[in-house]
Scaffold this active site. Structure first.
Site, PDB file in Angstrom:
ATOM      1  N   THR A  79       8.753  49.261 113.319  1.00 22.76           N
ATOM      2  CA  THR A  79       8.292  50.587 113.770  1.00 22.76           C
ATOM      3  C   THR A  79       7.037  50.513 114.633  1.00 22.76           C
ATOM      4  O   THR A  79       7.056  50.955 115.773  1.00 22.76           O
ATOM      5  CB  THR A  79       8.039  51.591 112.635  1.00 22.76           C
ATOM      6  OG1 THR A  79       9.277  51.803 111.949  1.00 22.76           O
ATOM      7  CG2 THR A  79       7.539  52.944 113.164  1.00 22.76           C
ATOM      8  N   TRP A 121      12.237  45.060 105.772  1.00 18.59           N
ATOM      9  CA  TRP A 121      12.853  45.768 106.906  1.00 18.59           C
ATOM     10  C   TRP A 121      13.736  44.793 107.692  1.00 18.59           C
ATOM     11  O   TRP A 121      14.903  45.054 107.910  1.00 18.59           O
ATOM     12  CB  TRP A 121      11.768  46.337 107.819  1.00 18.59           C
ATOM     13  CG  TRP A 121      11.367  47.746 107.556  1.00 18.59           C
ATOM     14  CD1 TRP A 121      11.589  48.814 108.381  1.00 18.59           C
ATOM     15  CD2 TRP A 121      10.672  48.276 106.419  1.00 18.59           C
ATOM     16  NE1 TRP A 121      11.070  49.958 107.814  1.00 18.59           N
ATOM     17  CE2 TRP A 121      10.508  49.669 106.622  1.00 18.59           C
ATOM     18  CE3 TRP A 121      10.169  47.707 105.241  1.00 18.59           C
ATOM     19  CZ2 TRP A 121       9.864  50.487 105.687  1.00 18.59           C
ATOM     20  CZ3 TRP A 121       9.531  48.518 104.322  1.00 18.59           C
ATOM     21  CH2 TRP A 121       9.390  49.894 104.556  1.00 18.59           C
ATOM     22  N   ASN A 167      15.585  47.978 104.008  1.00 21.93           N
ATOM     23  CA  ASN A 167      15.211  49.333 104.350  1.00 21.93           C
ATOM     24  C   ASN A 167      16.219  50.033 105.268  1.00 21.93           C
ATOM     25  O   ASN A 167      16.439  49.608 106.404  1.00 21.93           O
ATOM     26  CB  ASN A 167      13.848  49.351 105.040  1.00 21.93           C
ATOM     27  CG  ASN A 167      13.394  50.775 105.351  1.00 21.93           C
ATOM     28  OD1 ASN A 167      13.194  51.563 104.438  1.00 21.93           O
ATOM     29  ND2 ASN A 167      13.300  51.109 106.626  1.00 21.93           N
ATOM     30  N   GLU A 168      16.787  51.103 104.747  1.00 19.66           N
ATOM     31  CA  GLU A 168      17.648  51.998 105.533  1.00 19.66           C
ATOM     32  C   GLU A 168      18.801  51.289 106.232  1.00 19.66           C
ATOM     33  O   GLU A 168      19.300  51.750 107.260  1.00 19.66           O
ATOM     34  CB  GLU A 168      16.810  52.797 106.541  1.00 19.66           C
ATOM     35  CG  GLU A 168      15.875  53.753 105.813  1.00 19.66           C
ATOM     36  CD  GLU A 168      14.978  54.555 106.729  1.00 19.66           C
ATOM     37  OE1 GLU A 168      15.029  54.351 107.945  1.00 19.66           O
ATOM     38  OE2 GLU A 168      14.233  55.401 106.202  1.00 19.66           O
ATOM     39  N   GLU A 243      10.704  56.763 100.323  1.00 16.24           N
ATOM     40  CA  GLU A 243       9.944  56.950 101.566  1.00 16.24           C
ATOM     41  C   GLU A 243      10.123  58.400 101.970  1.00 16.24           C
ATOM     42  O   GLU A 243      11.242  58.914 101.980  1.00 16.24           O
ATOM     43  CB  GLU A 243      10.432  56.017 102.682  1.00 16.24           C
ATOM     44  CG  GLU A 243       9.538  56.114 103.921  1.00 16.24           C
ATOM     45  CD  GLU A 243      10.083  55.355 105.123  1.00 16.24           C
ATOM     46  OE1 GLU A 243      10.476  54.173 104.993  1.00 16.24           O
ATOM     47  OE2 GLU A 243      10.119  55.958 106.220  1.00 16.24           O
ATOM     48  N   ARG A 373      11.264  65.646 109.198  1.00 18.17           N
ATOM     49  CA  ARG A 373      12.672  65.626 108.822  1.00 18.17           C
ATOM     50  C   ARG A 373      12.760  65.757 107.318  1.00 18.17           C
ATOM     51  O   ARG A 373      11.813  65.352 106.642  1.00 18.17           O
ATOM     52  CB  ARG A 373      13.351  64.336 109.299  1.00 18.17           C
ATOM     53  CG  ARG A 373      12.874  63.072 108.551  1.00 18.17           C
ATOM     54  CD  ARG A 373      13.698  61.887 108.924  1.00 18.17           C
ATOM     55  NE  ARG A 373      13.217  61.233 110.128  1.00 18.17           N
ATOM     56  CZ  ARG A 373      12.311  60.245 110.143  1.00 18.17           C
ATOM     57  NH1 ARG A 373      11.785  59.810 109.021  1.00 18.17           N
ATOM     58  NH2 ARG A 373      11.950  59.684 111.266  1.00 18.17           N
TER      59      ARG A 373
HETATM   60  C1  147 Z   1      11.829  55.426 108.707  1.00 18.72           C
HETATM   61  C2  147 Z   1      11.395  53.969 108.539  1.00 18.72           C
HETATM   62  O1  147 Z   1      11.808  53.447 107.303  1.00 18.72           O
HETATM   63  C3  147 Z   1       9.923  53.742 108.734  1.00 18.72           C
HETATM   64  O2  147 Z   1       9.693  52.358 108.910  1.00 18.72           O
HETATM   65  C4  147 Z   1       9.421  54.536 109.900  1.00 18.72           C
HETATM   66  O3  147 Z   1      10.058  54.104 111.074  1.00 18.72           O
HETATM   67  C5  147 Z   1       9.714  55.977 109.670  1.00 18.72           C
HETATM   68  C6  147 Z   1       9.185  56.865 110.779  1.00 18.72           C
HETATM   69  O4  147 Z   1       9.440  58.208 110.479  1.00 18.72           O
HETATM   70  O5  147 Z   1      11.095  56.190 109.600  1.00 18.72           O
HETATM   71  O6  147 Z   1      13.100  55.377 109.256  1.00 18.72           O
HETATM   72  C7  147 Z   1      13.834  56.506 109.450  1.00 18.72           C
HETATM   73  C8  147 Z   1      14.357  56.713 110.701  1.00 18.72           C
HETATM   74  C9  147 Z   1      15.183  57.802 110.943  1.00 18.72           C
HETATM   75  C10 147 Z   1      15.484  58.664 109.924  1.00 18.72           C
HETATM   76  C11 147 Z   1      14.973  58.444 108.655  1.00 18.72           C
HETATM   77  C12 147 Z   1      14.145  57.361 108.427  1.00 18.72           C
HETATM   78  N1  147 Z   1      16.307  59.781 110.180  1.00 18.72           N
HETATM   79  O7  147 Z   1      16.652  60.018 111.355  1.00 18.72           O
HETATM   80  O8  147 Z   1      16.659  60.496 109.250  1.00 18.72           O
END
Ligand code: 147
Ligand code: CA
Length: 670
Positions: A79, A121, A167-168, A243, A373
């Site tokens: 990020t 990540w 992560n995600e 998160e 969001r």
């Molecule tokens: C999260 C990440 O886990 C963090 O490292 C950081 O980038 C953060 C910034 O807001 O966002 O990642 C996401 C990216 C997109 C969404 C959710 C979390 N989304 O679009 O719902």
């Protein structure tokens, strides 16, 4: 409606039954990483670092966080930069890289009970057997994660409480089960697994797979919009917004956060909420600037900023502890919605309702509690007088003390001053004939209030304002000779690849910074080639130079590059020039588009193991570059770059190479 005997007719009545205990509180925390969000912190002087860390972690002082979640560095963009891996290669192991160990230790030093949590990540390529997923080699990935925990325990005396997976990105049931077995058989039985750090979908599989059910201790979802799923609740596991937030840290961001801290419980039965991110200690101009409890972006001036979230968080963190029990979301429980909007959430110290009791209320206006969001359904709030009727053991505690503590914050906007975490006169209380304790509080719109049996302990700490902001000091130079081995030199914010200070074994150069990542990792963001940015995003005209040496272990495509007016992360724009082992130089404006703006032959050969000097100056529309003082181009028109300002940068060309840099000098920058 319940009759209200002791309160004014206009007050709403809320029942707080301290025996109606429900789920356990995991805690409220912050996330450093995902990524490189604390990068600039280590460069502050020690006293200032201590001040910043006190605001975040010291109990009974500021945010007093219950949980510190950190990134397990994976050598790739996550990020706001890359964080270094403890194993760049399978043979490599270093337990001192990066700043997360430092942060974990400083947090523990202030609060030995703080809960710690690590999550990856990105992953070094070898962990996935050189495929695009760590789940293709679960044994390697699990051993890699275990090695990080061994680093924590053996090198830093840190017992990590929670570990996540990826992560995600996708989760792997096989990996999670294997990780649980490996944790148990390698001396980490009390390190618990949080998964999947994305959405709630894993819950369905947990309900049909007992081993997966056993492996996962906490189901953690991101940005859950205050809701969990019925399957997630059915697992019986604790649920976490592992998160959340990501919202710019003005008072609206703080409103978002306050709403989440209560409603993740009241609406979603989550008993942990973790803010991304902990500390904005990355360059302004990088993504998501300032979505944090505090800002610390100027080590050179000592300037930092304490945001309202620090003290608003104290309403929860200072008046509860991990392991306390929430009171049920029920009209006869102790958590829920007020009649005129907003929420209250109660917690008691012990599961039988004994010990301390606290209730936290929030009445943040819809439009001032929006997060980035997801979308927020409409709701309305009005100022409201609420009479709370407390029953059960907490009523006895309150009556014995004869009073309850009241602390208030009211967020204000448009330049008006907020009240933040102010201690009010205690509320006198006595037992009513029915044994209950009744107290009435008027909660204003945008208010956050705590009422608690904790009459002492919680406190609003703080120090005098730090120095004002100041521009980056120029001229600037660094010979890298004064850093610990494997550390990251000040101010270089790696956006792909990872540099660390090592001994060049050339007495003329001593220590220098070397790019360490051998090939593209299993990325989280889609990295292109190693590049590290430096300075200020506002710089337009710069003149800077660096010595470089292409390591003999590099490939034939290796190059060293230097840039100016650089913006972006994995594929930045800017004026770049690379010189390569192939005997050519290339000027280009984007690291990722494969286009060159100009090319030529090098006036001197660049060979592995030889040190050279590369310099780049950009003034107005004109750029000049020199290799060992010989011009590669002079006064080249770079107006088509469309890069009006940005950081300076160094890089390794278009491939992952081991390239050393020394004697970095910004001669001028405006
Ligand atoms: C999260 C990440 O886990 C963090 O490292 C950081 O980038 C953060 C910034 O807001 O966002 O990642 C996401 C990216 C997109 C969404 C959710 C979390 N989304 O679009 O719902
Ligand atoms: Ca040096």
């Amino acid at each position: 409606a319940v009759a209200c005997a002791v309160c004014s007719a206009s007050a709403s009545l809320v029942m707080l039954n301290s025996t109606a205990t429900d789920r356990t509180l995991v805690g409220f925390g912050g996330l450093s990483g995902g990524g490189a969000t604390s990068r600039l912190l280590p460069s502050y002087d020690d006293d200032t670092k201590a001040e910043i860390l006190d605001y975040l972690f010291k109990p009974n002082y500021g945010a007093s966080l219950h949980i510190l979640k950190v990134e397990i560095g994976g050598d790739a963009q996550s990020t706001d930069g890359t964080e270094p891996s403890h194993q760049h290669t399978e043979d490599d192991l270093n337990c001192d890289r990066g700043y997360e160990w430092y942060l974990l230790k400083e947090a523990k030093a202030r609060n030995p009970d703080i809960l710690t949590y690590g999550l990856s990540w990105a992953w070094p390529a070898w962990t996935g057997n050189f495929t695009d997923s760590p789940w293709n080699a679960p044994a390697k990935a699990a051993n890699y994660t275990l090695n990080w925990l061994r680093c924590a325990r053996d090198s830093h005396s840190l017992d990590i409480d929670y570990v996540g997976s990826w992560n995600e990105r996708s989760y792997s049931a096989d990996y999670l089960k294997l990780l649980r077995r490996e944790l148990d058989s390698n001396g980490f039985p009390s390190t618990r697994i949080v998964a999947p750090d994305s959405n709630w979908d894993i819950a369905g599989e947990m309900l049909t797979d007992p081993e997966l059910m056993d492996a996962v201790d906490i189901v953690g979802a991101h940005y859950p919009g205050m809701t969990s799923s019925s399957d997630a609740i059915k697992t019986g596991k604790l649920l976490a917004a592992s998160e959340d937030d990501s919202t710019f840290g003005d008072n609206i961001g703080t409103g978002c956060w306050a709403r989440l801290l209560n409603r993740n419980w009241v609406q979603g039965r989550m008993s942990a909420t973790i803010m991304w991110n902990l500390l904005a200690s990355y360059y302004p101009g990088l993504p998501w600037m300032g979505t944090s409890f505090m800002w610390a972006t100027q080590p050179w001036s000592g300037h930092y900023q304490v945001k309202s979230a620090v003290y608003v968080t104290a309403h929860w963190t200072q008046f509860t502890r991990p392991g306390w029990s929430y009171l049920a979301v029920d009209s006869t429980g102790g958590s829920g919605f007020f009649a005129k909007g907003g929420t209250y959430a109660s917690l008691v110290e012990n599961a039988d309702g004994t010990g301390h009791f606290s209730v936290v209320m929030e009445k943040i206006h819809h439009d001032r509690s929006k997060c980035v969001r997801p979308g927020l359904p409409e709701y309305s709030v009005e100022q409201e007088s609420v009479t709370f009727r407390l029953t059960g053991p907490a009523a006895a505690t309150a009556a014995a003390q004869g009073k309850l503590a009241l602390w208030t914050s009211v967020l204000r906007y448009n330049g008006q001053e907020s009240t933040l975490f102010e201690q009010q006169a205690p509320i006198p209380v006595a037992r009513a004939p029915d044994g209950s304790v009744n107290f009435t509080v008027t909660v204003p719109v945008d208010g956050v209030f705590t009422v608690s049996t904790m009459l002492t302990g919680p406190a609003k700490g703080g120090v005098a304002m730090p120095p004002s902001a100041a521009p980056f000091p120029v001229p600037y130079s660094d010979d890298f000779n004064d850093y610990p081995l494997h550390s990251e030199p000040s101010y270089f914010a790696d956006q792909a690849g990872s540099w660390e200070v090592l001994d060049s074994r050339d007495p003329a150069h001593g220590l220098a910074m070397r790019q360490m990542v051998p090939q593209k990792p299993i990325c989280w963001a889609g990295d292109y080639a190693p590049v590290s940015v430096f300075g200020e995003t506002t710089w337009t005209d710069v003149n800077h130079s660096v010595d470089f040496m292409i390591d003999p272990e590099s490939s034939a495509t290796a190059a060293a590059s230097i840039g100016a007016r650089v913006t972006g992360t994995t594929r930045p724009n800017g004026v770049f020039v690379s010189v390569g082992l192939d005997g050519t130089w290339t000027a280009y404006y984007n690291l990722g588009d494969g286009k060159s703006a100009a090319q030529g032959k090098l006036p001197v050969d660049v060979k592995p193991s030889q040190w050279h000097n590369l310099a780049l100056a950009v003034t107005g529309n004109l750029a000049s570059a020199w290799l060992d003082g010989i011009a590669l181009f002079e006064n080249m028109d770079v107006s088509t770059c469309n890069c009006p300002s940005g950081w300076t940068a160094v890089g390794t060309g278009w491939t992952y190479e081991f390239v050393w840099f020394d004697n970095y000098a910004v001669n001028s920058a405006t």
